[in-house]
Motif scaffolding. Structure first.
Motif, mmCIF file in Angstrom:
data_model
loop_
_atom_site.group_PDB
_atom_site.id
_atom_site.type_symbol
_atom_site.label_atom_id
_atom_site.label_comp_id
_atom_site.label_asym_id
_atom_site.label_seq_id
_atom_site.Cartn_x
_atom_site.Cartn_y
_atom_site.Cartn_z
ATOM 1 N N ASP A 11 34.224 19.475 88.666
ATOM 2 C CA ASP A 11 35.180 18.845 87.911
ATOM 3 C C ASP A 11 35.253 18.899 86.437
ATOM 4 O O ASP A 11 36.301 19.170 85.936
ATOM 5 C CB ASP A 11 34.926 17.398 88.139
ATOM 6 C CG ASP A 11 35.419 16.707 89.562
ATOM 7 O OD1 ASP A 11 36.041 17.328 90.356
ATOM 8 O OD2 ASP A 11 34.805 15.619 89.652
ATOM 9 N N LEU A 12 33.951 19.175 85.821
ATOM 10 C CA LEU A 12 34.119 19.711 84.393
ATOM 11 C C LEU A 12 34.598 20.996 84.336
ATOM 12 O O LEU A 12 35.464 21.328 83.249
ATOM 13 C CB LEU A 12 32.674 19.325 83.784
ATOM 14 C CG LEU A 12 32.191 18.119 83.764
ATOM 15 C CD1 LEU A 12 30.669 18.148 83.568
ATOM 16 C CD2 LEU A 12 32.799 17.337 82.820
ATOM 17 N N LEU A 13 34.127 22.026 85.140
ATOM 18 C CA LEU A 13 35.012 23.399 84.864
ATOM 19 C C LEU A 13 36.550 23.220 84.922
ATOM 20 O O LEU A 13 37.256 23.813 84.383
ATOM 21 C CB LEU A 13 34.397 24.067 86.047
ATOM 22 C CG LEU A 13 34.819 25.594 85.966
ATOM 23 C CD1 LEU A 13 34.505 26.297 84.763
ATOM 24 C CD2 LEU A 13 34.257 26.233 87.401
ATOM 25 N N GLU A 14 36.767 22.557 85.996
ATOM 26 C CA GLU A 14 38.362 22.334 86.133
ATOM 27 C C GLU A 14 39.100 21.807 84.817
ATOM 28 O O GLU A 14 39.952 22.066 84.703
ATOM 29 C CB GLU A 14 38.924 21.365 87.375
ATOM 30 C CG GLU A 14 40.224 21.280 87.588
ATOM 31 C CD GLU A 14 40.644 20.433 89.150
ATOM 32 O OE1 GLU A 14 41.720 20.456 89.431
ATOM 33 O OE2 GLU A 14 39.697 19.775 89.473
ATOM 34 N N GLU A 15 38.443 20.943 84.290
ATOM 35 C CA GLU A 15 39.005 20.115 82.999
ATOM 36 C C GLU A 15 38.880 21.429 82.018
ATOM 37 O O GLU A 15 39.903 21.423 81.155
ATOM 38 C CB GLU A 15 38.313 19.156 82.498
ATOM 39 C CG GLU A 15 38.618 17.928 83.341
ATOM 40 C CD GLU A 15 37.461 16.640 83.052
ATOM 41 O OE1 GLU A 15 37.054 16.649 81.812
ATOM 42 O OE2 GLU A 15 37.544 15.581 83.603
ATOM 43 N N GLN A 16 37.759 21.977 81.769
ATOM 44 C CA GLN A 16 37.964 23.108 80.900
ATOM 45 C C GLN A 16 38.813 24.150 81.116
ATOM 46 O O GLN A 16 39.873 24.615 80.190
ATOM 47 C CB GLN A 16 36.686 23.796 81.048
ATOM 48 C CG GLN A 16 35.364 22.944 80.472
ATOM 49 C CD GLN A 16 35.191 23.670 79.086
ATOM 50 O OE1 GLN A 16 35.915 24.525 78.503
ATOM 51 N NE2 GLN A 16 33.886 22.882 78.388
ATOM 52 N N ALA A 17 39.185 24.648 82.337
ATOM 53 C CA ALA A 17 40.321 25.646 82.774
ATOM 54 C C ALA A 17 41.682 25.168 82.393
ATOM 55 O O ALA A 17 42.493 25.805 81.795
ATOM 56 C CB ALA A 17 40.049 25.952 84.205
ATOM 57 N N ARG A 18 41.769 23.654 82.727
ATOM 58 C CA ARG A 18 43.194 23.149 82.332
ATOM 59 C C ARG A 18 43.516 23.269 80.854
ATOM 60 O O ARG A 18 44.524 23.633 80.598
ATOM 61 C CB ARG A 18 43.195 21.713 82.888
ATOM 62 C CG ARG A 18 44.628 21.055 82.871
ATOM 63 C CD ARG A 18 44.560 19.457 83.131
ATOM 64 N NE ARG A 18 44.106 19.479 84.441
ATOM 65 C CZ ARG A 18 43.016 18.588 84.725
ATOM 66 N NH1 ARG A 18 42.409 18.041 83.795
ATOM 67 N NH2 ARG A 18 42.748 18.551 85.963
ATOM 68 N N ALA A 19 42.488 22.818 80.134
ATOM 69 C CA ALA A 19 42.560 22.706 78.706
ATOM 70 C C ALA A 19 42.791 24.157 78.112
ATOM 71 O O ALA A 19 43.387 24.463 77.096
ATOM 72 C CB ALA A 19 41.474 22.436 78.126
ATOM 73 N N ARG A 20 42.398 25.380 78.833
ATOM 74 C CA ARG A 20 42.395 26.872 78.276
ATOM 75 C C ARG A 20 43.469 27.395 78.824
ATOM 76 O O ARG A 20 43.715 28.544 78.519
ATOM 77 C CB ARG A 20 41.012 27.430 78.354
ATOM 78 C CG ARG A 20 39.880 27.053 77.922
ATOM 79 C CD ARG A 20 38.638 27.232 78.416
ATOM 80 N NE ARG A 20 37.445 26.656 77.779
ATOM 81 C CZ ARG A 20 36.591 27.316 76.993
ATOM 82 N NH1 ARG A 20 36.471 28.470 76.377
ATOM 83 N NH2 ARG A 20 35.431 26.562 76.500
ATOM 84 N N GLY A 21 43.965 26.851 79.973
ATOM 85 C CA GLY A 21 45.306 27.413 80.629
ATOM 86 C C GLY A 21 44.896 28.587 81.523
ATOM 87 O O GLY A 21 45.699 29.664 81.546
ATOM 88 N N VAL A 22 43.825 28.262 82.353
ATOM 89 C CA VAL A 22 43.310 29.387 83.142
ATOM 90 C C VAL A 22 43.404 28.597 84.627
ATOM 91 O O VAL A 22 43.043 27.496 84.812
ATOM 92 C CB VAL A 22 41.748 29.460 82.642
ATOM 93 C CG1 VAL A 22 41.163 30.444 83.781
ATOM 94 C CG2 VAL A 22 41.548 30.321 81.427
#
Length: 315
Positions: A11-22
């Motif tokens: 879940d944390l990885l998904e949030e990181q990806a969303r914030a970085r546009g990945v």
């Protein structure tokens, strides 16, 4: 009922990806937990080592021991993605708590070159958050993961902005920011300071009001001026607010900011596909947020941060 450490971390990885546009995909194939950057990015399996059940020792030295066989087998299929591993070091498998637990990112070259024929390898546990051995080159470093990922080219991603650093570790005995040895030199803040910030903000995100009583792992101390650049004010209450992780990363990426009156401003080009980000940021552009207004952020720090944004001041 605990959701599980792997679910928490992904879940944390998904949030990181969303914030970085990945681009992010969960459970892209059997045995693997995530894919980043599409079919030319990375695909990863997450494994767990529970401290309370760890029994492998050698002459008094403690080790994490895994067989990275699934990862090794997939590399032999010549797929387009890079195959990676993430090893979680947790107290138990019920949850991943970023302030207390740690993750080790293992890139494909280490899986193929530094493990034995069946994929066996051990990681020495030197101390809390400190490890030894050939697989331990990247600890608690989100940037390392995304540096190996092909970004999706989303409009959400601002390549001119600094990449966010989520360094949420620290020792209870520390009372000031201290530089620690990781894959990169980074400045950590103490647990006591984090607790003080949570108390100041009543354990709620200053922007969205998300409460940390039930979702503590979602809240993080966000610095106005990057602690890596300003170690002297790493634990200055005038340099921090409490935010949820998604909006913390968006702030660090220069997608939004606020002024001394607590009014939030959104980067003009920012056009998120996510309804959550549209509702919580885009549709609130220009709104005064009382918790940000009353956060007692040092106006000099805020002015310095805002002046560094390519789109500030808003016309």
């Amino acid at each position: 009922m605990p959701r599980g450490a792997i679910t928490d971390w992904v879940d944390l990885l998904e949030e990181q990806a969303r914030a970085r546009g990945v681009n992010f995909e969960r459970n892209p194939r059997q045995y693997f937990n995530f894919r980043l950057g599409g079919e030319t990015g990375i695909i990863g399996k997450v494994r767990i080592s529970e401290e309370q059940k760890r029994e492998y020792e050698d002459h008094g030295r403690e080790f994490i021991w895994h067989r990275y066989n699934r990862e090794k087998e997939l590399t032999q299929q010549n797929i387009s993605e890079e195959v990676v591993n993430v090893t979680l070091d947790v107290w138990d498998n019920g949850q991943f708590a970023p302030d207390d637990d740690h993750f080790i990112f293992v890139r494909e070259a280490l899986v193929t070159e530094e493990t034995h024929s069946q994929g066996d390898q051990r990681i020495e546990v030197l101390d809390n958050g400190r490890y030894g051995g050939p697989l331990s080159e990247s600890i608690d470093d989100w940037d390392d993961i995304f540096q190996r990922t092909v970004t999706a080219g989303s409009a959400d991603n601002d390549p001119s902005s600094a990449v966010p650093h989520d360094n949420s570790g620290g020792e209870e005995s520390d009372t000031s920011g201290n530089r620690v040895s990781r894959a990169q030199d980074r400045v950590e803040i103490s647990q006591s300071f984090k607790n003080e910030v949570r108390d100041r903000f009543n354990n709620k995100c200053a922007l969205t009001g998300i409460e940390g009583d039930e979702y503590s792992y979602l809240l993080t101390v966000s610095h106005i001026l990057d602690r890596a650049d300003r170690e002297d004010i790493a634990e200055d209450h005038g340099n921090v607010v409490l935010l949820n992780r998604t909006h913390h990363f968006a702030f660090d990426n220069g997608l939004w900011t606020f002024d001394k009156g607590g009014r939030i401003w959104i980067k003009p080009e920012y056009n998120p596909a996510s309804d959550i980000m549209r509702d919580s940021l885009l549709d609130r552009d220009g709104e005064i947020i009382p918790h940000l207004r009353d956060a007692e952020v040092n106006p000099e720090y805020l002015n310095e941060h805002n002046s560094s944004l390519s789109w500030w001041p808003v016309e």
